[in-house]
Design an enzyme around this catalytic site. Structure first.
Site, PDB file in Angstrom:
ATOM      1  N   TRP A 108       0.820  -1.214   0.000  1.00  0.00           N
ATOM      2  CA  TRP A 108       0.000   0.000   0.000  1.00  0.00           C
ATOM      3  C   TRP A 108       0.860   1.273   0.000  1.00  0.00           C
ATOM      4  O   TRP A 108       1.793   1.409   0.784  1.00  0.00           O
ATOM      5  CB  TRP A 108      -0.895   0.038   1.213  1.00  0.00           C
ATOM      6  CG  TRP A 108      -1.938  -1.013   1.421  1.00  0.00           C
ATOM      7  CD1 TRP A 108      -2.621  -1.220   2.586  1.00  0.00           C
ATOM      8  CD2 TRP A 108      -2.474  -1.975   0.492  1.00  0.00           C
ATOM      9  NE1 TRP A 108      -3.527  -2.243   2.438  1.00  0.00           N
ATOM     10  CE2 TRP A 108      -3.455  -2.729   1.158  1.00  0.00           C
ATOM     11  CE3 TRP A 108      -2.192  -2.275  -0.844  1.00  0.00           C
ATOM     12  CZ2 TRP A 108      -4.170  -3.764   0.538  1.00  0.00           C
ATOM     13  CZ3 TRP A 108      -2.889  -3.308  -1.468  1.00  0.00           C
ATOM     14  CH2 TRP A 108      -3.862  -4.032  -0.789  1.00  0.00           C
ATOM     15  N   ASN A 223      -7.244  -0.830  -4.717  1.00  0.00           N
ATOM     16  CA  ASN A 223      -7.323  -2.225  -4.317  1.00  0.00           C
ATOM     17  C   ASN A 223      -8.777  -2.697  -4.359  1.00  0.00           C
ATOM     18  O   ASN A 223      -9.619  -2.209  -3.608  1.00  0.00           O
ATOM     19  CB  ASN A 223      -6.770  -2.421  -2.904  1.00  0.00           C
ATOM     20  CG  ASN A 223      -6.986  -3.836  -2.396  1.00  0.00           C
ATOM     21  OD1 ASN A 223      -6.639  -4.804  -3.066  1.00  0.00           O
ATOM     22  ND2 ASN A 223      -7.586  -3.966  -1.218  1.00  0.00           N
ATOM     23  N   GLU A 224      -9.061  -3.625  -5.264  1.00  0.00           N
ATOM     24  CA  GLU A 224     -10.357  -4.290  -5.385  1.00  0.00           C
ATOM     25  C   GLU A 224     -11.545  -3.333  -5.514  1.00  0.00           C
ATOM     26  O   GLU A 224     -12.506  -3.395  -4.725  1.00  0.00           O
ATOM     27  CB  GLU A 224     -10.570  -5.257  -4.217  1.00  0.00           C
ATOM     28  CG  GLU A 224      -9.532  -6.352  -4.151  1.00  0.00           C
ATOM     29  CD  GLU A 224      -9.822  -7.416  -3.106  1.00  0.00           C
ATOM     30  OE1 GLU A 224      -9.332  -8.544  -3.276  1.00  0.00           O
ATOM     31  OE2 GLU A 224     -10.537  -7.114  -2.127  1.00  0.00           O
ATOM     32  N   TYR A 304      -9.766 -16.106  -4.890  1.00  0.00           N
ATOM     33  CA  TYR A 304     -10.111 -16.483  -3.522  1.00  0.00           C
ATOM     34  C   TYR A 304     -11.284 -17.448  -3.530  1.00  0.00           C
ATOM     35  O   TYR A 304     -12.396 -17.108  -3.137  1.00  0.00           O
ATOM     36  CB  TYR A 304     -10.446 -15.251  -2.683  1.00  0.00           C
ATOM     37  CG  TYR A 304      -9.221 -14.449  -2.323  1.00  0.00           C
ATOM     38  CD1 TYR A 304      -8.252 -14.979  -1.479  1.00  0.00           C
ATOM     39  CD2 TYR A 304      -9.039 -13.173  -2.843  1.00  0.00           C
ATOM     40  CE1 TYR A 304      -7.119 -14.253  -1.149  1.00  0.00           C
ATOM     41  CE2 TYR A 304      -7.903 -12.437  -2.523  1.00  0.00           C
ATOM     42  CZ  TYR A 304      -6.950 -12.979  -1.675  1.00  0.00           C
ATOM     43  OH  TYR A 304      -5.826 -12.262  -1.363  1.00  0.00           O
ATOM     44  N   GLU A 344      -3.430 -11.395  -6.446  1.00  0.00           N
ATOM     45  CA  GLU A 344      -3.648 -11.947  -5.109  1.00  0.00           C
ATOM     46  C   GLU A 344      -4.169 -13.362  -5.268  1.00  0.00           C
ATOM     47  O   GLU A 344      -5.095 -13.597  -6.040  1.00  0.00           O
ATOM     48  CB  GLU A 344      -4.677 -11.132  -4.304  1.00  0.00           C
ATOM     49  CG  GLU A 344      -4.241  -9.762  -3.843  1.00  0.00           C
ATOM     50  CD  GLU A 344      -5.269  -9.125  -2.909  1.00  0.00           C
ATOM     51  OE1 GLU A 344      -6.085  -9.876  -2.307  1.00  0.00           O
ATOM     52  OE2 GLU A 344      -5.275  -7.892  -2.786  1.00  0.00           O
ATOM     53  N   TRP A 386      -0.787 -14.037  -1.695  1.00  0.00           N
ATOM     54  CA  TRP A 386      -1.313 -13.311  -0.540  1.00  0.00           C
ATOM     55  C   TRP A 386      -1.204 -14.265   0.647  1.00  0.00           C
ATOM     56  O   TRP A 386      -1.942 -15.237   0.711  1.00  0.00           O
ATOM     57  CB  TRP A 386      -2.777 -12.908  -0.755  1.00  0.00           C
ATOM     58  CG  TRP A 386      -3.308 -12.083   0.366  1.00  0.00           C
ATOM     59  CD1 TRP A 386      -3.847 -12.525   1.550  1.00  0.00           C
ATOM     60  CD2 TRP A 386      -3.325 -10.653   0.439  1.00  0.00           C
ATOM     61  NE1 TRP A 386      -4.202 -11.464   2.345  1.00  0.00           N
ATOM     62  CE2 TRP A 386      -3.895 -10.301   1.685  1.00  0.00           C
ATOM     63  CE3 TRP A 386      -2.915  -9.619  -0.415  1.00  0.00           C
ATOM     64  CZ2 TRP A 386      -4.061  -8.986   2.084  1.00  0.00           C
ATOM     65  CZ3 TRP A 386      -3.086  -8.319  -0.020  1.00  0.00           C
ATOM     66  CH2 TRP A 386      -3.659  -8.002   1.218  1.00  0.00           C
TER      67      TRP A 386
END
Length: 451
Positions: A108, A223-224, A304, A344, A386
């Site tokens: 970040w 991010n996302e 994920y 990720e 991740w």
């Protein structure tokens, strides 16, 4: 360059078994001459300068040579670097990552209005925290690790779009949703001001402006990102269009990516079958449409299965991972003409039925799917675990942490994949060694068909 799974018949090597055997021989050769920087020291043979990562068609390149990514995420590096008692963990992490050949870290470049904030309020920064980010960038270079720097969060961790909306409300704006972040002109101006500040930051340790620093692999817009208030995707698309061009106008040298999870949206209803669930179609993202925007250089996808499909481990997770990756690699080739990075991926130790063997199997699936693309010169450009943690940071573990010293089998898988990619990354630089009479296993392996 197209790399095919065939080696000169002089060496009698054909098929996957021989391919794997040759890689293992090459790995042994590399390890016998490695230093603390690990297998990635193969690059030392070429004595390449530390140049910007660029894009050529559907592949990343450095100095005109292919650059395949084996990387990791550690989001909290700036915050740890801001405290002298934890700063050493940043160096420790980079050293451990480098020892197994990892070459890219995503982290970040934001912390908005929270504890130890970088941006305390719109355009007001904590210089000590900025110096901590300077340290992260300078330390990454020491270990030959490049950084993907994300510029804001979709979620409330580290501030993110909810903090921007709070700032707007504090300024008297009439805001009703966190998604106003994407549409309100004032909030857009807050974000742009942050981008401008970070890109034009002069590193106090290296005296190099961020936008001129090859240590930075790419800028990530968010991010996302999700915009659930607009399932059509139009609001988010407009924001991406504006911000990608804005970043590129200020920094044409670095690559830019969005930070999306890879969900297929309304523009490609036939692709919805690849989504992990029906909800994924409704979150305002649209993989192919989003990545056709001017200024976006490569595609980003997350994986994920354990949170999207089921938190109980099953073979379906591995099957989904493989089909999810293959679909995005194919679309990056057919529709986008750009690399795709699986930015990720992982599995949580908190999942029902979890064991380390399953984690190794999942990581192997990701790596092998990418290698299948690599051998064909495809768009599968790399992946980022991740997440990687150094020793003594277990209290930060969200279930996905991999500690190299405590995970020997996983570390071996990462290291072997790093070796394979180091070979591919270096292949084209052996320009004068394509004749016969190879002198060692590595040179024999490098005698591959190439175009």
């Amino acid at each position: 360059m197209v790399v095919e799974n065939s080696i000169c018949t002089e060496f009698g090597v054909n098929g996957d078994d021989q391919f794997e055997s040759m890689v293992e021989e090459a790995e042994n050769h590399l390890y016998s001459s490695s230093t603390h920087h690990g297998v990635y020291d193969l690059e030392d043979m070429e004595d390449d300068a530390w140049e910007m990562v660029a894009k050529s068609g559907n592949q990343f390149v450095v100095n005109g040579q292919p650059f395949y990514v084996n990387g990791f995420n550690t989001y909290w590096l700036m915050v740890f670097a801001a405290d002298q008692s934890t700063r050493g963990k940043v160096s420790e992490l980079f050293q451990q990552a480098s020892s197994v050949g990892l070459t890219v870290c995503r982290t970040w470049a934001f912390n908005d209005g929270q504890w130890r904030a970088l941006q305390k309020s719109p355009s007001v920064y904590d210089e000590d925290v900025f110096k901590a980010l300077d340290f992260v960038v300078s330390e990454a270079k020491k270990y030959k690790i490049r950084l993907i720097l994300s510029l804001v969060n979709n979620w409330d961790a580290y501030g993110g779009k909810p903090q921007y909306v709070k700032w707007g409300k504090d300024a008297g704006l009439n805001l009703t949703s966190d998604d106003d972040f994407f549409t309100h002109s004032t909030l857009r101006s807050y974000y742009k001001a942050h981008v401008k500040t970070v890109l034009n930051r002069v590193n106090t340790l290296t005296n190099i402006t961020y936008k001129e620093d090859p240590t930075i692999f790419a800028w990530e817009l968010m991010n996302e990102p999700r915009c659930t208030s607009d399932p059509s995707g139009d609001k988010l698309q407009s924001w991406i269009q504006e911000m990608a061009v804005y970043v590129k106008s200020m920094d044409p040298k670095h690559l830019v990516e969005i930070g999306t999870e890879g969900f297929y949206g309304p523009s490609t209803p036939d692709k919805a079958q690849f989504n992990p669930n029906s909800y994924a179609t409704q979150v305002g993202t649209d993989f192919i449409r989003n990545h056709q925007v001017i200024g976006v250089d490569f595609a980003s996808v997350h994986i994920y299965a354990d949170s999207w499909i089921s938190q109980t481990i099953s073979d379906a997770h591995v099957q989904f991972t493989k089909s999810w990756m293959e679909a995005h690699i194919a679309d990056a080739e057919k529709y986008l003409g750009m690399p795709v990075l699986f930015a990720e991926f992982g599995v949580s130790s908190k999942d029902g039925g979890y064991n380390s063997s399953f984690r190794d199997s999942l990581i192997n699936t990701v790596y092998k799917t990418l290698l299948n693309s690599t051998k064909k010169g495809g768009s599968g450009a790399g992946s980022l675990l991740w997440q990687l943690f150094p020793d003594g940071t277990d209290y930060m573990d969200d279930g996905y942490a991999i500690v190299i010293s405590k995970s020997p089998s996983t570390s071996n898988i990462i290291s072997l994949h790093s070796t394979r990619l180091a070979i591919f990354n270096s292949m084209c630089s052996w320009k004068c060694r394509w004749g016969c009479k190879k002198k060692n296993p590595l040179e024999a392996f490098l005698y591959l068909d190439h175009l």
